[in-house]
Every structure is written in structure tokens, then in C-alpha cells.
Design an enzyme around this catalytic site. Structure first.
Site, PDB file in Angstrom:
ATOM      1  N   GLY A 147       6.391  30.981  36.115  1.00 51.77           N
ATOM      2  CA  GLY A 147       7.688  30.421  36.470  1.00 51.77           C
ATOM      3  C   GLY A 147       7.557  29.363  37.541  1.00 51.77           C
ATOM      4  N   CYS A 148       8.621  28.607  37.740  1.00 46.40           N
ATOM      5  CA  CYS A 148       8.581  27.484  38.670  1.00 46.40           C
ATOM      6  C   CYS A 148       8.501  27.952  40.119  1.00 46.40           C
ATOM      7  CB  CYS A 148       9.802  26.579  38.455  1.00 46.40           C
ATOM      8  SG  CYS A 148      11.398  27.439  38.450  1.00 46.40           S
TER       9      CYS A 148
END
Lengths: 344, 344, 344, 344
Positions: A147-148
Site C-alpha cells: 500500500g501507499c
């Protein structure tokens, strides 16, 4: 290399196309969208005109996609990648999933946080934070791309965790993201007029990137790490800044911190160390796969404060996915990813 | 009531004028600027046209200003208010200083952090965080009006500190501010092109609002509190969001936290409690004197996370100054300050 | 090919570096700055780290720069390029000037609008609007690279002017630019807090891009064209939108307009025709050398309205300069310029 | 005075509440929403907390609303106000409609542009551009409150039209609006990530504010005026800038223009003349009912260029509606509307 993208009309899919257009070894086989099947991608994203005018296919004929692809990126909402992933792997195609379905070693953790039953538990998925899991990525058939928020936060804290320089239970991650992180689906939180000159936190103590960060830090340190994680929405489109706090263990000196970062990242192309006292800024990474890191010692409180900046759509999604592709196929890790950040 | 503003051409001075235009008991005597003496204020700030066309005076004739004013706001850079403050107080005029010179009980702390010698140590200044020091403000002749970050952060943490609900050394404040907090002086950090779609931290472990927060929390708790404070620059003009972390003392239950906030702020007009689970957003306070507060319990880490939002130029500066004016002169505390926030 | 950049620390110079990093035939010889001589470029622009760490030289030793360069970009304020240009050309080096000094066939026009005496009137400069002057560019030794507003506006109107489809005196250009067009010099007009959520026109009836547009349109049509030009400042960093109005000559049909655009630009890579009814958006060109054009017939008023969008720093400056470089040296015109726009 | 708002949950309705909170003669009777009946308005718009916590009613019982109200604001989408308007007027309640249903003298024009049959053609509606129709507004029972673009554009051009200073067929209006003009309904055009750092035109030659501008200018000049009108979307929330072009009639001197503006607006509180050469900026009007106007003579083309700025939600909607309310009820026209613009 023939590459397909399942779910190409979200920002992640579109960003994959942008990046892959600069990749000399890649040819796009299929791009799919169930809601826009038959439409040319550049009528949805006009900026792609002159680069891509390919029509979107359906993912229904996955067998054909598998036959015609060497590797498939999946950019579907979580819970929807497992079925596709299973079929593709069984047909011998390599898979890079940009959602959460393949990010957890323990699928029970996935099921607990995402409230979805995992249907592909036998997958030997590798967590694709390239700098930390490069050797595993090389051998992988299926990648759970991070994920970011997690990419920015784990990269910031990894040297501290790995070298046991900080107190296990002291980690707080205060993260800030541009609105593109919320995707292209319409919502009041992403409505221009509501978010312009606005700023807020959300999902405190409950954001799903929390267990992903904990998994990586725990593996690095060999100890269970439980963290506090707070995401914020910032009135800009791209960029994540992660501000991470931890208490130093007794006797740890500033130079120990410096050395940990230099040892771990000194040779990494995509990690730019700004050193002790350095201040990353998201715009210095915009459009690129770089992660900039600076750290600070707060001697009054004996804490270390680490700040990292990435472009959430690149190093936080599509860029790292291409980085993993390169590693999986034995290519130069930087291939297609050497664009200079777009500043100002 | 005759009011003068020393240093009226910065954002704080201009914002005082905006707010005072709605104050039924106030008449503006002098507004000063040394660099623009003789110029009409609305040629510097055209939005004030129709409300103010007064010419800027010089502060050199402070004796005359004192003679013609009941109260004087000082909006000068730190280190420059002491001389004016001394003279005004000696002439029997009440003073509200919006800079840092009168914020510290212990002027040695001021001298240490601001690197300026304090020349008005005999001033019986009151720290003007109105909700916490209202009784002192009533009696005050000179007010040190709090900083913007400090207002948001102290108000967020005060109920926890006062009731000893949190571990003394566990406080971390991660604060985010719009660019107007950096003032009207030109700098690359406030240059539009550089800060648009950009985000960064600055002055980690060294920002001067740190000792101000510590002073208030220590007084409230009766124990010395040392905190970690990190300010961030956000690509918007107005607004501060302060995200505050602290470890709960053993045995503290969520209901104890709720009660502390309700007891302390339940009757406060300018503090709007969003309750446990509430998410303040800066734009909901824009242009107003409100401070919105929500709190969250992170049961996995036994921390409380408190988020507060203000308009940095109003509750964080000019609005709170007018609130103090009202209290000092026995007026309704809300006078001139009842404007609804400007949303969207 | 050895390339130097005189004046590399402005946004145009920095953008040249970004673009040239993707150019396979270019090697950077010198980058200069008089105020930062000796400093590494990436300490001024940290986003360039990992791509460039070259030290800035002085332009004082121009003879040496000329000796070691095949072509030199000049990115100095207007009035300062002529001396350098003269010397470079005399030493046989090709020159691309990104300022205004070499943009006018008639240097008297330059002197009238820019209030500077032209000291290099014998230069056989070519106006570098590549799509319109490609054949001249091929032969050029010195290029006057067009302004940002002018590029967008001339490209929008050229097919109409060339085919005499519009009334000579009816042209109005209403142009809008992001704040980066004002450069990196500090000013209140580029101060973040002042321009955020703000919008205004400036230099009405007096902007220096006016005669540049008139020169090109007059040449295309063979008739003197005098236009009204209004620039606006928009609260964003990059991008220009030019909205152009003109009255159709009697008997001109919509299909005539369509054909004029298709004939002139149908084969141009960097011009993307959105057709009659199309709406360009600046963000679809961000970071790229594309110019998007759409046109509309207002049958009620018998006007044509043409809208064009570019990235002011790319097609409006550094990108077009590199496009000219390619044409001058017989390379593929797209070399180094095929990056997909950065959206969103 | 008892006031109700039909359709209170859009930006216009919410803005009416903000403004009316400062109006000493107004008491809110009902606020309605069909989709949120029973919900407190401040749970939809948290910024209203402490000012309003009223529950939303349904408009179904319009008879009761009419009984309990002296005047009703209607803030419904066009086509939906006629039924309510008819019933309210028949019950003797005054009506101010903020949509388009009552803006046209000739309902056939309305039907042509809005594709809706007009069902209340007998209404003696008055067009509520207060400065131009004040005498009619005084007597009105039902007001068609002008659109946002139209208010800015008509006010900019009225002195020229009324005094026949410009060529009838030469008018071009190039207007720019913040995204709040598109309302609170979700759409990709109002999606933060899409519109941030973006800029585009829309509805060229077909926007529905065109006939509204033409109606007013034709009445002022006594001649039919047909204009070109182009709206643009600007990446900010509030504000409209209208740039208007027209050819001067033969013999018209700059002083004639100056005099026309001064004669018409010299005594108007809400119109601030910046004079010849003046540059309005939207942010100088933000949150206020002011319209700022500057004009320029382009002697090279014999055109006048007029620029006007307003806050689209105030002078362009709710503020002007309250201004009309004041005029209709014989109150000071400025009542509730004297707030200083929120700058910066």
C-alpha cells in the site's frame, strides 16, 4: 514481455500505462474494465492520447488473457484479486496484485482487517516492498504490492527496526496523503469544493495499512511491533508524507541512526537519503519512484523523528509494481522508472 | 472603546481589522506601519475597501497613541513588542501582544528559545489562552496572546493534562498549518509555485511553540511536561490541524476521557466538541474563532489521539486577541466573533 | 552532442535538465548561474538528486563554454541573451534562446515593447514555433524560442489565419496561466497565501506576448493582424489555457474550419486535435510537450472559439526548445519528449 | 420577519443560513430537504454547529410553511421552483427563487434554453439584479435571483450598454468560476483529483447564462444584444472573474467610459469601482457581497476590457438574495451583508 492490466481505468491502472510506455521491454497485451469494455482507454483518460488508444477488454476471458500474457497486473478493489490471481498462477502467468489480497503472510490477519474470506491461501505470495524483500521477489510468482502509506512508513522505519534501535511499543506514524489516494470513485470526501483548503484525519486507530506496517516491522526486528497509525487527507492530488516517531533505546547515539540508514539504503537507487536534519518534500518525488528520507534526533525527549516522502501513485503503487516486475524478470530494476520528478 | 494596532500590515493586523469591523464597542484610533506610513490601509489590502480607508501612522509617537487609545494590539515580530509594551503599560493603556514576547512566565525560557534579551521582565503579563486563563485575563493589563500551533495543541490536550489521564513523557504533537502562518514576508517556502501540491515538515525538535505548549500543560498537570512537536506546511492558506498522541495511564477508561472534555469545555462557546470518534476539519472553522476537537482511543496501543482544528489567523491569532479584549473589558466574550465559518 | 545551459537555476533551466535527462543524444557540458556559481544544482533543486549533481559554472568564461559545446540554451531574463548569443554564434555554436531577445523579425518591435536596445541585430534568428517554422529551424544557427502564451495562442489561431477564414481585426485572446509562468523570483503576486483561491487578470492591453502573436499571425495571413490579448493568473503551478475568439468571414462553414485544422496539424505529433466541440484541459498536457486544441462555432454570433492547452514550462518553454534542438540537428523531433503527461 | 428556505442542503441554501445568521431582523421558520428530512442541518454541515442545529423539514406541507413564513427562499434545481412558487405567492408569501425559473421576462426564452415547460407564466416576477432593478424589486412579490456568471457579467457591462458606448454585436464575455459553482452533486468534473491543477472551458456557445445576460443588456441599451459567452472551471472553490470585451463606438473617449461607471455605480455600496486600469481579484471579495470592477482601454484595437470579480455564492447567489430581501421589505439594503471579505 507481454503484460496485461486487469482493472485499467482506476488511477493505478492508468499510472501503470504511463510508466510502462517508457519501458523498453514491455508490450501491452490486454487492458480490462468491466464497466467500459469496448471503450478506448484514451476516451476515458484523454491525456493518454498519442500514447495509447487501445480498447478495453473484459476480464471474463481470463484464460485467453493468461495465454497471451507473461505477467499480469491486477488493479482491482481488495477481495476481487484472489479469483483472478488463482487462475493466472495456475496457468503459469506471473501476477503482481496492487490491492491488499496478497500482502499478508498470515491470511487470518487479512480476513480480520478486511472482513473478506481469503480464497487463495495456498498462494506463495511475496510482499513486494522491493528494497526489503528483493531476494524473495526475484523468485516470486505472485506479488502482493504494498500500500501507499505502508511503503512510505516501512521504508522510513526499517533501518531502526532491523537494528533494534528503538523501543518496540513506541512507534507512532502520522501520515498525510493527497486525495488521489482515495481513488476515482466519487465521494463527498473527494469532492473538490469540500476538500479545497481543507485538512482532516480519518480512520484513526483503524486504517487497514496498520497491520501491513506491523507485519514488516515485526519481521525486520524479530519482535512483535504494534504501532499507532493516523492517516490524513491533504488538499493536493499526489504525494504522501509520513512522519514517524519512536523512542530511542538507551545508549543509542545519533551516529548509530545515521549508520543504520546508510548501511541499509546507501546503495539503493530509489531511496534518496537526505541525512540527519533533512526535510523531504512530496513535490520533489512527484511522478517518480523515489522515496526521500530524512531523520531528526529530538534530544529533549530522546526520540527519533523520521520523515519520508513518496508519490503515492508511483512508489506507493504503480512504480513499485514495475520495479517488482523488473526484479522478477531479471531486468535492470530501474527500467522504465528513471523519469526525473516533475517539479515545480 | 478606542483601539489601536501597532504593525497593522501583516496578516494578523489585517485580520484584527476584519474582526473589529463587526465589534459594536470598538473604534479604531491608530493603525501603524513603519514601512508604509501615510498609505491608506486599503491600498495595501484592497479587500478592506468600503470598510477601512484609514491611513497608516507611525509608531514613533507612541505617547500620542497611548493617550488616544484604551487598548493597543501589538502585531510586531518577536523582540519588538517589549519596548512598545513597556511604554504603553506605563501610560496606563492595556496591551494585547500577538507575538511571543509576553507568553512566558519565565522570561529565561523566552530568552533561551528566541535568542533575544527580555527587557520588560517586570511586566505582569498574562498568557491569553482565554478558556484556560480567563480569570487572570480579566485582571490583566498586558496579555501575551498565544501562538497558532500552541492554541490548537494546548486546547486539545488540556483536559488530559489537567486530570492526569496521560503519561507525562508520552506526548507527541504532529501539527499541520496552512501557509499563511508563515506571514506575508516573501520566501521560497511561501512561493506559490514551490508549495503548490507540496507538503513538508520543518523545524523538527526545535520549533519555538514547543516551550509554550509545555508551559501550559505543565501548569495544568502540576508536573513538568516535555513534548515532541513537529510542524508541517500544508498547501492551503488558512487552517491548523493538530494531531496529538499520548499514552493513557493505567486504568483510564474511554468514559474518563469523554468526561474530562465535557467537564472542561461543555460550556465553552468557542470550543465545539465533536466527541469520541469525531473528526475536525479545518475548513469547518475557516474565518471563525471556533476550535473543533475530537478524540479517539487506540485500544491496541493504549493511546489517546486527539485532533483539533482552528483557523490559524482567528482563534490562532486575531480572534483570540479580540476574545481576550472582551474578557479584559467585561464585555460578552463573543462580541464581534459570532461569524459563521466560511464553508465551502 | 554537447549541450550547455546559461542560466540554469530558473524554472526553465531546471525543466531543460529534466527533459534532457531523457534525451539519448545529449550530454550536459556546462550549466551556469552567476549567483550560485560552484553550488551543485541538486542542492538548489533537490528533486534532481540522482539525476544531476553537477556544479554550476559561471558564464564569464563564455569562450570556454563555446569551445566545449555544440549548442547552448540561454535562459536569461530578456536583454541579457544578446551579448552571449553574439559571442556564441561567432564561435560557431548553435544557440537556442528561451527569452524574448531573438523572437522578432523587426528588432524595432522588440525595442518598442521591451524598452531595451537590441545589440545583435545582424543575427539571422529564426522564430522557433516548430510546427510553423520547421524548415527555417532546420537551417538556423540561432533560435528565438517562443513565449508560453504565444505558443498556445498562435497554434490555436494559425489554421484560421493561414486560410483567411476570420476577420482580420476581430481576434481576441483570453489566456490563463499557472503561477510558474511568473518564475522563481519572489513577489507578492506569486506569494502562496495571496494567490491561493485567487484569480485575476494583469497587463491588459500591454502584455509583451501581444506583438509576438501578431507577428506570427500576420505572416501566416499575409495581412497585418492586431489583436486584443489578456493574460490571467490562475491558482495552480503549471499550465496555460488560451481561449481565442474571432469572427468568421462571410460564407465560412464549420467544415471549412475543421479542414483547416486537420490539414495543418493532422500529421503533427505534438498537436492533438480534439476536434470541433472538443475541450482541452491543461492537466492532460502536464509535464509533456503536447498542445491540445478544440474549436467551437458560435452560430448565434458567427464566431469561432478555439481553446488550446499546453504545459507552459514544456511546450511553452523547455520542451519546445528541445524540439527545436532535434530539428536543428536532424534528429527525430520527438527525441527526449515522449513522456506521457502526468495525470492526475 | 419569518424566513424559510426550500432546499437548504445545497451550497446556496447553506450560504443563505450563514448570511442570515448575521441578519438582525430574520428568524428562520423552516429549512427543507426531501432527502434529509428529519436530520439536523449541522450534521450535514458541521461548520454550522453553534449557529444552527435546526432539523430539516419536508416541503410537502407547503401550506404550513406558507402560513408560518413572511418570505421564502427557493434553492431548488431549475424546473422545480415553479410549483412551489405558485402556491406560495397565492398564499400571499413573498418568494425569492435562486434558480432560473423566474429570471426571464419572456418565458419562451426560458423554455427554449432550459427545455422545461413554464407552468407559472402569470407570475409577475422581477429580475433581482438589485443595482439595476431596485425599484421593481421594492414592489415585487416574486424575485428571479440572477445567476452567478450573469451577475458578474451584467454588472461589468451595464454602464456601457446603458450609455450606448459599445458596438451592439461586439460583446464577448470570458468568465471563470471556482468549482463550487457546480454545486454539491458528485461528478468527475468536481472530483478533487481531476480538477486540482487543472483548467478548462465548458459549454461554449451554449451556456444557459447567455440569454440572461442578453436580456439585461438589451433592456439597458434598448437594442437587441447577442453575445458570446464562455465559462471556465478554475481550480479553486469560490469566486468568479468575468473578463468582458467590446468595441467602442466611434468617438468614445476613455473619460466617457469612466463617467459611465461613476454615474451608475458611484453611490452603490456593494459595487467597488477600481477605476480605469484597476485589476479586481476574486479573493478580495471572498465571503462578501461586493462586486469589484476595473476597466481598461485597448487603444490599439479600440476595445474596452472590463473585469469584474464576485464571490459566486454570495453576490452571485445567496448574498444578492438577501440584498433583495432587504429591498423588498424596506430595510437597509446592507443588513446582514456587511461582513468584510475573508482575505487571505
Amino acid at each position: 514481455m507481454k503484460v496485461s492490466i486487469i482493472g485499467a481505468t482506476g488511477y493505478t491502472g492508468e499510472e501503470l500505462l504511463r510508466i510502462l510506455s517508457h519501458h523498453p521491454e514491455v508490450e501491452i497485451a490486454y487492458i480490462t474494465s468491466e464497466s467500459s469494455t469496448g471503450t478506448a482507454i484514451n476516451s476515458i483518460y484523454p491525456h493518454l492520447t498519442s500514447s495509447y488508444n487501445k480498447k478495453l477488454a473484459s476480464m471474463k476471458d481470463m484464460a485467453q488473457i493468461a495465454t497471451d500474457s507473461d505477467v499480469v497486473f491486477i488493479a482491482l478493489p481488495h477481495g476481487h484479486a484472489m479469483e483472478a490471481g488463482k487462475q493466472l498462477v495456475e496457468q503459469g502467468v506471473k501476477v503482481i496484485d496492487l490491492g491488499a489480497d496478497y500482502r499478508f503472510r498470515d491470511t487470518a490477519v487479512y480476513e480480520q482487517w478486511y472482513k473478506v474470506k481469503h480464497t487463495h491461501t495456498e498462494a506463495k505470495a511475496v510482499y513486494g516492498l522491493t528494497e526489503l524483500y528483493r531476494d524473495e521477489v526475484k523468485q516470486a510468482t505472485i506479488i502482493g504490492n504494498p500500500g501507499c502509506f505502508t511503503t512510505a512508513s516501512i521504508l522510513a522505519l526499517a533501518p531502526l527496526a532491523k537494528n533494534n534501535l528503538i523501543e518496540t511499543s513506541s512507534i507512532i506514524v502520522d501520515a498525510k496523503s493527497g486525495v488521489s489516494g482515495a481513488g476515482r470513485s466519487l465521494s463527498l470526501n473527494s469532492h473538490f469544493t469540500e476538500m479545497y483548503e481543507n485538512l482532516k484525519a480519518y480512520n484513526i486507530a483503524g486504517h487497514r495499512h496498520t497491520p501491513e506496517i506491523e507485519q514488516a516491522l515485526s519481521e525486520l526486528s524479530g519482535q512483535e511491533m504494534v504501532i499507532s497509525f493516523t492517516p490524513h487527507l491533504i488538499p493536493m492530488a499526489r504525494g504522501i508524507l509520513s512522519t514517524c516517531y519512536a523512542s530511542l533505546k538507551a545508549g543509542i547515539k545519533p551516529e548509530d541512526i545515521d549508520q543504520a540508514y546508510n548501511d541499509m539504503y546507501g546503495q539503493e537507487y530509489f531511496i534518496r537519503l537526505l541525512g540527519r536534519g533533512g526535510y523531504p518534500a512530496t513535490k520533489h518525488t512527484r511522478g517518480s519512484n523515489f522515496c526521500d528520507i530524512g531523520w531528526h534526533i529530538d534530544s529533549r525527549t530522546n526520540r527519533v523523528v523520521v520523515v519520508s516522502a513518496i508519490d503515492n501513485l508511483v512508489k506507493g503503487a504503480a512504480g513499485q509494481a514495475v520495479q517488482n516486475l523488473n526484479v522478477m524478470f531479471g531486468l535492470d530494476e530501474r527500467m522504465g522508472l528513471t523519469q526525473v520528478p516533475l517539479f515545480p
